[in-house]
Scaffold this motif. Structure first.
Motif, PDB file in Angstrom:
ATOM      1  N   VAL A  42      22.832  -4.666  -0.901  1.00 49.46           N
ATOM      2  CA  VAL A  42      21.657  -4.216  -0.157  1.00 49.46           C
ATOM      3  C   VAL A  42      21.681  -4.847   1.238  1.00 49.46           C
ATOM      4  O   VAL A  42      21.749  -6.066   1.377  1.00 49.46           O
ATOM      5  CB  VAL A  42      20.361  -4.586  -0.893  1.00 49.46           C
ATOM      6  N   VAL A  43      21.623  -3.988   2.236  1.00 53.25           N
ATOM      7  CA  VAL A  43      21.639  -4.450   3.619  1.00 53.25           C
ATOM      8  C   VAL A  43      20.224  -4.494   4.192  1.00 53.25           C
ATOM      9  O   VAL A  43      19.831  -5.464   4.831  1.00 53.25           O
ATOM     10  CB  VAL A  43      22.546  -3.564   4.485  1.00 53.25           C
ATOM     11  N   THR A  44      19.462  -3.457   3.960  1.00 52.53           N
ATOM     12  CA  THR A  44      18.113  -3.352   4.523  1.00 52.53           C
ATOM     13  C   THR A  44      17.198  -2.676   3.508  1.00 52.53           C
ATOM     14  O   THR A  44      17.622  -1.729   2.796  1.00 52.53           O
ATOM     15  CB  THR A  44      18.129  -2.538   5.821  1.00 52.53           C
ATOM     16  N   MET A  45      15.944  -3.146   3.441  1.00 51.50           N
ATOM     17  CA  MET A  45      14.899  -2.511   2.630  1.00 51.50           C
ATOM     18  C   MET A  45      13.849  -1.941   3.576  1.00 51.50           C
ATOM     19  O   MET A  45      13.372  -2.627   4.473  1.00 51.50           O
ATOM     20  CB  MET A  45      14.255  -3.510   1.669  1.00 51.50           C
ATOM     21  N   ILE A  46      13.525  -0.635   3.377  1.00 51.30           N
ATOM     22  CA  ILE A  46      12.653   0.090   4.289  1.00 51.30           C
ATOM     23  C   ILE A  46      11.441   0.588   3.524  1.00 51.30           C
ATOM     24  O   ILE A  46      11.547   1.080   2.389  1.00 51.30           O
ATOM     25  CB  ILE A  46      13.401   1.271   4.940  1.00 51.30           C
ATOM     26  N   ASN A  47      10.283   0.473   4.140  1.00 52.51           N
ATOM     27  CA  ASN A  47       9.048   1.064   3.626  1.00 52.51           C
ATOM     28  C   ASN A  47       8.523   2.036   4.666  1.00 52.51           C
ATOM     29  O   ASN A  47       8.389   1.682   5.842  1.00 52.51           O
ATOM     30  CB  ASN A  47       8.004  -0.017   3.355  1.00 52.51           C
ATOM     31  N   VAL A  48       8.254   3.268   4.232  1.00 46.57           N
ATOM     32  CA  VAL A  48       7.780   4.311   5.124  1.00 46.57           C
ATOM     33  C   VAL A  48       6.354   4.667   4.723  1.00 46.57           C
ATOM     34  O   VAL A  48       6.092   4.934   3.540  1.00 46.57           O
ATOM     35  CB  VAL A  48       8.690   5.551   5.069  1.00 46.57           C
ATOM     36  N   GLN A  49       5.442   4.687   5.683  1.00 49.44           N
ATOM     37  CA  GLN A  49       4.036   5.004   5.425  1.00 49.44           C
ATOM     38  C   GLN A  49       3.592   6.113   6.356  1.00 49.44           C
ATOM     39  O   GLN A  49       3.931   6.114   7.546  1.00 49.44           O
ATOM     40  CB  GLN A  49       3.156   3.764   5.636  1.00 49.44           C
ATOM     41  N   ASP A  50       2.809   7.051   5.752  1.00 52.47           N
ATOM     42  CA  ASP A  50       2.193   8.121   6.536  1.00 52.47           C
ATOM     43  C   ASP A  50       0.706   8.110   6.205  1.00 52.47           C
ATOM     44  O   ASP A  50       0.321   8.367   5.052  1.00 52.47           O
ATOM     45  CB  ASP A  50       2.816   9.480   6.177  1.00 52.47           C
ATOM     46  N   PRO A  51      -0.170   7.803   7.181  1.00 50.22           N
ATOM     47  CA  PRO A  51      -1.607   7.721   6.873  1.00 50.22           C
ATOM     48  C   PRO A  51      -2.219   9.038   6.401  1.00 50.22           C
ATOM     49  O   PRO A  51      -3.311   9.025   5.823  1.00 50.22           O
ATOM     50  CB  PRO A  51      -2.217   7.285   8.207  1.00 50.22           C
ATOM     51  N   ASP A  52      -1.537  10.143   6.642  1.00 52.24           N
ATOM     52  CA  ASP A  52      -2.089  11.423   6.205  1.00 52.24           C
ATOM     53  C   ASP A  52      -2.090  11.505   4.678  1.00 52.24           C
ATOM     54  O   ASP A  52      -1.449  10.695   3.990  1.00 52.24           O
ATOM     55  CB  ASP A  52      -1.277  12.572   6.805  1.00 52.24           C
ATOM     56  N   SER A  53      -2.796  12.499   4.171  1.00 51.50           N
ATOM     57  CA  SER A  53      -2.927  12.669   2.711  1.00 51.50           C
ATOM     58  C   SER A  53      -2.256  13.969   2.271  1.00 51.50           C
ATOM     59  O   SER A  53      -1.949  14.839   3.085  1.00 51.50           O
ATOM     60  CB  SER A  53      -4.409  12.677   2.317  1.00 51.50           C
ATOM     61  N   GLY A  54      -2.042  14.065   0.975  1.00 53.47           N
ATOM     62  CA  GLY A  54      -1.437  15.280   0.420  1.00 53.47           C
ATOM     63  C   GLY A  54      -0.020  15.470   0.893  1.00 53.47           C
ATOM     64  O   GLY A  54       0.768  14.508   1.005  1.00 53.47           O
ATOM     65  N   GLU A  55       0.290  16.729   1.179  1.00 52.68           N
ATOM     66  CA  GLU A  55       1.629  17.043   1.655  1.00 52.68           C
ATOM     67  C   GLU A  55       1.911  16.400   3.018  1.00 52.68           C
ATOM     68  O   GLU A  55       3.060  16.120   3.363  1.00 52.68           O
ATOM     69  CB  GLU A  55       1.803  18.566   1.750  1.00 52.68           C
ATOM     70  N   ASN A  56       0.857  16.215   3.761  1.00 54.33           N
ATOM     71  CA  ASN A  56       1.053  15.618   5.080  1.00 54.33           C
ATOM     72  C   ASN A  56       1.517  14.159   4.988  1.00 54.33           C
ATOM     73  O   ASN A  56       2.056  13.614   5.956  1.00 54.33           O
ATOM     74  CB  ASN A  56      -0.249  15.659   5.865  1.00 54.33           C
TER      75      ASN A  56
END
Length: 938
Positions: free
Chosen positions: A360-374
């Motif tokens: 493992v080189v890098t751990m990434i967390n992706v967040q999108d404040p929108d809800s549902g499909e968005n």
């Protein structure tokens, strides 16, 4: 905190639970407003981790895009408060309020989920939006009429929130609190007793809101009631709750809904005014209402990510002061207006080229404040790299190696990660990860040379840089970082570290001490170079230091030996031939090379034409035949000089005796050692004599000036007026017999002290004492001594006493021996002096003398006795007028004269009572004239 943010944290928390690398979850509960540095919990103990693991794994807290309120202390393994937490600012009315974050570890990479629940503290008191509320109530209002009051707002929750209301005074009104389905409370004021405007036109009440905290906090508002005449119908809304839906980011002015209220009254009493009383959020400026139509519009920026819905309380008030209220619930619709946010949870900047696959080189967390499909996202890699992206759970990705790495082929990679959501249109974001490939320590450092040799002059300064050794390592970074070490060895039994030192970083070799060529010529040692790899690799090299000689030693004369006490002389016979060897100067120099090459020259000689010295061998020889004119004593000074730069030298003094026998030499050289001492002593005595003479001269000048000054001041004192005259000596007339015996029986000496007002003061004088006087053959008598015994004070007035007739004598009444009478045996003029004058007469005589002294100073002419002469200690009888010719009677203006032309009268017997004849007037002196004039004026 908004509901949407809370939902994201819950979603993040669930995702962390589903990760395969999650080891556990820990929950804590802390009160809000804890100070910085406060302890939250022992995370190492609760997770079962060792403190060494926290340090080696570089443990840290990951919170995503949220503010970090908690910090990790890896030394103690505890969680501490990093920033003061305000629960109301963090979560608002949402309960429970919690912080969710992860503890990230590396080598191997793993993380733990931590939940910290923020407990509410009663730090906010209830408050009303308006400090005053005003009601206009008709006096016809029946008992039981309701008046809706503005609710108090308390940001705290639970038991710390708003609990109860109270109203004071309670004469006409009471409170009624109704719980709403949404958990809020409606406060109504109930009319208990009809109002009478004629008795009381206005009422003033206080509404108090109290929370349930400990201690309990409260807030109050003033209620002003104006009693009106008949208006017995209040407005009524068509609905109690209105609902509306609107998309986020709607522009300002967008109509949300319209509320309507009816009033059974007519005319002015049926007119209504709509107003927003309160909302359930802290931003009432988001909406506005038309007071006449009841139309609700957007007044601010609506964001679904901050709040999903809003509650607005509307109040309708007629002109009679009757009111009704309703509530509007506004729901927001989400719009895909946020791009995915890529957060790097953990990242390796450098990876070893011998790393295994799926590292493992890098751990990434992706967040999108929108809800549902968005809010759904997916990520991918842009370029062809020996890495791949794996998704462990929703919105969490791991970048791992999927091929072998070779640093010699590629030293690093720039990896682009692209994340896009599923909204319409889709929004995306990217991040570039830089990864360096580290090398394995497989190369040992190598010196630039196989051996080193350097030189340094002797007498160097300690710490002087000699030269530099350099080595290179083909590895990279830490593996190529070299350090230099001095190999432990000894030189002549002394550690090499006491001779030189080497800089660990630069390889510069410094001299630790100052070297002496005469002690050590050269020495060798070894320097070790070592890289920073693990394990480290090393090599060594031989270094030789050569000491260069410096001209730091002056020549030393071995012969002739210089002694301090005795004189050693070389004897040369007068019959010596030319080139006769007198002596040889022997000198050595401990330096080497040209610094030790010595040359000799004759610096000083009594006779330079008689001797010469060999420039190379130091031999002193005669250059001519010795003659009788040559002095027996000859003194030579030879300078021995080396060939260094700069050169050093030494001198030697040689005494040479030109004689054929030893006794002759001995007699001539006895004063060699004494000439200098004699000259030194002579100089010292001359300087001392000059100093003494100068001192005596200065003392004499000071003494002469002091005497002159003293005499000048004394003369000034006697020349002052009689009123200011401090001391006036008075010498009464002294008489001598015609035989010139020179003996006087008594001397009267008076001392007068007078001031400007002395006529009314006492007069001091001395009693007469005996004195010894001498009379020379010419009749001049000199006073030698006067003794003062006792002061007697007298008071006297301004009147001059009349003269004593007993003091008036004829020419025949001359003084003679004491007790003798004028007999034929006694010569005329040698009879006894009459009885001495009384003290009063003596005083008058003294005053007259003082006046005479004062006046005679300005009237003395040529041939007249001066004041300083007459009354000075050197005053003698030769200055006294001949009282055989003129008799000056004290206390009287009459003067007895011995004019031979006038007949002499015999002195009457003492028992005769007849009047004494008036003596003829004598020739007056200037002093007597002035004295008589003064008395006539009186």
């Amino acid at each position: 905190m908004s509901d949407r943010t809370m939902a994201r944290q819950v979603l993040l928390f669930m995702c962390l639970l589903s990760l395969s690398s999650v080891r556990g979850q820990v929950s804590y509960s802390i009160p809000e407003e804890m100070p910085k540095g406060s302890l939250v919990g022992n995370i190492a103990q609760d997770l079962g981790l060792d403190l060494k693991r926290l340090k080696s794994g570089k443990a840290r807290i990951y919170t995503g895009d949220s503010a970090e309120y908690i910090e990790l202390n890896k030394e103690r393994g505890v969680l501490l408060i990093r920033e003061r937490i305000d629960r109301e600012a963090l979560c608002g009315q949402t309960t429970p309020c919690a912080l969710h974050f992860q503890i990230i570890l590396e080598n191997p990479m793993e993380f733990y989920s931590v939940t910290v629940e923020i407990m509410d503290v009663n730090d906010n008191s209830p408050s009303f939006k308006r400090a005053e509320m005003q009601f206009r109530i008709s006096e016809s209002a029946a008992s039981g009429a309701k008046f809706v009051l503005e609710r108090a707002v308390d940001p705290d929750v639970g038991v710390n929130g708003l609990q109860s209301y109270s109203l004071n005074p309670k004469d006409h009104f009471s409170l009624k609190v109704q719980n709403q389905p949404d958990g809020n409370k409606m406060v109504e004021m109930i009319l208990q007793k009809p109002l009478d405007r004629e008795k009381q036109e206005q009422l003033s009440l206080v509404l108090i809101a109290v929370d349930g905290g400990d201690p309990r906090l409260s807030g109050s508002a003033q209620i002003n009631i104006i009693v009106l005449d008949v208006n017995d119908n209040a407005p009524a809304f068509t609905q109690e709750i209105y609902k509306a839906t609107i998309t986020e980011n709607s522009p300002k002015g967008t109509v949300v809904t319209t509320v309507t209220a009816t009033d059974a009254d007519k005319g002015i009493n049926s007119e209504k005014i709509y107003s927003i009383t309160s909302t359930d959020d802290t931003m009432p400026e988001l909406f506005e209402i038309n007071e006449s139509t009841g139309e609700i519009k957007v007044a601010g920026h609506l964001d679904y990510e901050k709040a999903h819905h809003y509650q607005i309380h509307i109040q309708a008030t007629d002109d009679g002061g009757l009111t009704d209220s309703c509530k509007i619930v506004v729901d927001l619709i989400d719009v895909n207006d946020n791009t995915p946010v890529i957060n790097i949870m953990s990242k390796l900047n450098i990876i070893s080229e011998d790393s295994k696959l799926n590292t493992v080189v890098t751990m990434i967390n992706v967040q999108d404040p929108d809800s549902g499909e968005n809010g759904k996202v997916h990520c991918s890699l842009e370029t062809n790299v020996p890495f791949s992206l794996k998704s462990t759970t929703n919105n969490f990705f791991s970048l791992v190696t999927d091929n072998n790495l070779d640093r010699e082929r590629e030293t690093g990679y720039n990896i682009s990660v692209i994340c896009a959501d599923e909204g319409s249109p889709s929004l995306s974001s990217s991040v570039t990860l830089s990864l360096q490939i580290s090398d394995v320590n497989d190369n040992a450092p190598v010196f630039e040379r196989s051996s080193y040799e350097a030189s340094i002059p002797e007498n160097n300064t300690p710490g002087l840089s000699i030269f530099t050794v350099r080595a290179r390592d083909a590895d990279w970074n830490q593996n190529a970082r070299v350090s230099y070490i001095l190999e432990d060895s000894s030189i002549n039994g002394v550690s090499v570290a006491s001779y030189v030192s080497v800089s660990a970083d630069s390889g510069v070799i410094h001299a630790v001490r100052s070297f002496d060529y005469e002690q050590i010529k050269d020495f060798q040692f070894r320097v070790i170079v070592q890289d920073g790899g693990s394990p480290p690799l090393s090599s060594n090299v031989s270094v030789k230091i050569i000491i260069q000689d410096q001209n730091d030693n002056a020549p030393q004369v071995l012969y002739p030996v210089q002694t301090g006490g005795s004189v050693v002389a070389e004897m040369v016979p007068r019959s010596a031939d030319v080139g006769y060897l007198v002596t040889k100067v022997v000198a050595v120099d401990v330096d080497s090379g040209q610094n030790a090459w010595l040359s000799y020259k004759l610096q000083k000689a009594t006779d330079r034409a008689l001797f010469e010295v060999g420039a190379q061998n130091g031999e002193i020889r005669t250059v001519r035949q010795v003659t009788d004119k040559d002095a027996v004593k000859q003194k030579l000074t030879v300078v021995v000089e080396d060939n260094g730069q700069p050169s050093r030298s030494a001198t030697v003094n040689i005494n040479v005796a030109m004689a054929d026998s030893f006794p002759e030499v001995l007699s001539e050289f006895t004063d060699f050692t004494h000439d200098k001492d004699y000259n030194d002593n002579l100089t010292f005595y001359l300087v001392l004599a000059l100093a003494v003479v100068s001192f005596l001269f200065i003392v004499s000048i000071i003494a002469i000036l002091s005497v002159k000054c003293y005499r000048w001041r004394r003369e000034r004192m006697f020349y002052k007026s009689g009123a200011n005259l401090p001391v006036i000596p008075y010498y009464p007339p002294l008489y001598a017999d015609v035989g010139g015996t020179g003996t006087l029986q008594h001397v009267y000496n008076y001392e007068v002290c007078r001031t400007t007002d002395s006529r009314k003061s006492d007069l001091k004088h001395m009693r007469p004492t005996q004195s010894v006087s001498s009379l020379d053959a010419s009749g001049t008598q000199t006073l030698t001594h006067v003794q003062r015994e006792k002061l007697i004070n007298y008071d006297f007035d301004d009147q001059q006493k009349p003269p004593n007739t007993d003091w008036r004598f004829t020419q025949n009444q001359r003084p003679g021996p004491s007790g003798a009478a004028a007999t034929p045996e006694v010569a005329v003029g040698t009879g006894p002096w009459p009885n001495p004058p009384t003290e009063a007469e003596q005083l008058q005589a003294l005053m007259a003398a003082a006046n005479e002294v004062s006046e005679a100073t300005n009237t003395l002419g040529p041939g007249t006795m001066g004041l300083s002469t007459r009354y000075s200690p050197q005053f003698t009888l030769q200055h006294v007028p001949d009282y055989r010719q003129n008799v000056y009677i004290p206390g009287s203006t009459a003067t007895l004269t011995a004019n031979p032309q006038q007949p002499q009268q015999a002195l009457p017997p003492p028992q005769a009572s007849g009047a004494q004849p008036e003596p003829p007037k004598a020739a007056q002196t200037p002093a007597s004239k002035k004295k008589s004039t003064k008395k006539e004026k009186k």
